[in-house]
Scaffold this active site. Structure first.
Site, PDB file in Angstrom:
ATOM      1  N   LYS A   1     -16.041  14.301  44.935  1.00  0.00           N
ATOM      2  CA  LYS A   1     -16.908  13.377  45.677  1.00  0.00           C
ATOM      3  C   LYS A   1     -17.616  14.120  46.801  1.00  0.00           C
ATOM      4  O   LYS A   1     -17.124  15.119  47.341  1.00  0.00           O
ATOM      5  CB  LYS A   1     -16.127  12.186  46.232  1.00  0.00           C
ATOM      6  CG  LYS A   1     -15.150  12.479  47.357  1.00  0.00           C
ATOM      7  CD  LYS A   1     -15.718  12.198  48.746  1.00  0.00           C
ATOM      8  CE  LYS A   1     -14.722  12.591  49.815  1.00  0.00           C
ATOM      9  NZ  LYS A   1     -15.330  12.809  51.129  1.00  0.00           N
TER      10      LYS A   1
ATOM     11  N   ASP B   1      -9.139   9.476  51.302  1.00  0.00           N
ATOM     12  CA  ASP B   1     -10.144   9.593  50.238  1.00  0.00           C
ATOM     13  C   ASP B   1      -9.651   9.080  48.888  1.00  0.00           C
ATOM     14  O   ASP B   1     -10.452   8.884  47.971  1.00  0.00           O
ATOM     15  CB  ASP B   1     -10.563  11.064  50.048  1.00  0.00           C
ATOM     16  CG  ASP B   1     -11.461  11.568  51.152  1.00  0.00           C
ATOM     17  OD1 ASP B   1     -12.070  10.732  51.851  1.00  0.00           O
ATOM     18  OD2 ASP B   1     -11.564  12.796  51.315  1.00  0.00           O
TER      19      ASP B   1
END
Length: 310
Positions: free
Chosen positions: A11, A137
């Site tokens: 990401k 995350d």
């Protein structure tokens, strides 16, 4: 029980705004996170007893209890005792220490894979709850795509997909930036700008740097989205690491739609609206900085998180 193979995408952050402190010592954040096709491959095989074995093809990745994937397996065993052990094999494609959430993605893959292997039938909300126990995350890495993330990053709102955009990722292999250092330094230098009460925090969430970016994403406008990239941590990382600033400046000079450091760095990305433009930008960067220590990867935005391959 069957073995499972899962794809665990990296990401990047399209926006990272620090708006205040939290009682738990973390920061209140407003982020827009984006999955990309660059991904680790994580294989899970059932083991007898409650053994957890971890293997990885990258020599710098620890294969002990300090690895987030190992911790994810242990958490699932604690939550669902008696389900058995697991052997985890990670084929590492995401650069390590790059701010691309490679370790978080692997942990997310273990959560999703064990849910399948053990037939738990967990909802995405339940998976997010377990993921948040492991790291900020990891909830995003479970579901992926494009999302607004608040709090520490665990409060997620899905956004329209941006999978028409390409990213060139660039990072010096020998360079790493410690995330705690980046946030601590930012606090030391800029804490006078923090929102101090719930009303001020809510105002910053509604009226901060995310407004224009979220509007562009809502229209899936691939030309405007890159214009509104924003990362507060650039204010402390770029002065400390001029080579990161140099990559950013070069991407701009090559005509990137937008360029920014991702998260706490040191990876910098440049955006393009076609693979050919992205590959040209990668070639131009390689020519401008012919350093074997510089890793350059071309990837595409993707619309999902952990994916079952087999």
């Amino acid at each position: 029980m069957h073995a499972y193979t899962l794809k665990a995408p990296a990401k990047i952050n399209l926006l990272l705004e620090i708006i205040g402190d939290r009682p738990d010592g973390f920061h209140e954040l407003v982020m827009v996170m984006q999955s990309v096709n660059l991904a680790d491959i994580v294989e899970l095989q059932p083991l007898s007893g409650d053994r957890i074995e971890l293997f990885c093809n990258h020599p710098q990745v620890p294969c002990d209890q300090s690895n987030l994937a190992h911790r994810a397996a242990r958490l699932m065993q604690e939550q669902f005792p008696g389900k058995g052990g697991v052997a985890i094999t990670i084929d590492k494609k995401i650069p390590i220490g790059a701010g691309l959430a490679g370790g978080s993605a692997d942990a997310a893959a273990v959560l999703v894979g064990l849910d399948l292997m053990w037939g738990l039938g967990l909802t995405q909300a339940e998976l997010h709850t377990y993921a948040a126990k492991l790291g900020s995350d990891i909830p995003f890495c479970v579901s992926g795509g494009t999302a607004l993330a608040l709090g520490r990053g665990e409060e997620l709102t899905p956004l329209p997909d941006l999978d028409q955009l390409y990213a060139v990722l660039a990072k010096y292999r020998s360079l790493s930036v410690a995330t705690p250092w980046a946030y601590k330094t930012y606090r030391q230098q800029f804490s006078e700008s923090y929102a101090r009460d719930p009303e001020a925090l809510e105002k910053r969430r509604r009226e901060g740097h995310s407004v224009e970016l979220l509007a562009a994403i809502s229209h899936r406008d691939s030309q405007k989205v890159p214009q509104y990239l924003y990362n507060d941590l650039e204010k402390v990382v770029l002065p400390e690491h001029p080579q990161v600033q140099e990559i950013r400046d070069l991407f701009q000079s090559f005509g990137a739609l937008g360029t920014m450091m991702s998260g706490s760095g040191p990876t910098v990305f440049g955006l393009a609206d076609s693979r050919s433009k992205a590959e040209l930008m990668a070639t131009q960067l390689q020519t401008a900085l012919p350093d074997p220590d510089l890793e350059i990867l071309v990837t595409k935005f993707c619309s999902s998180g952990i994916q079952l391959l087999s």
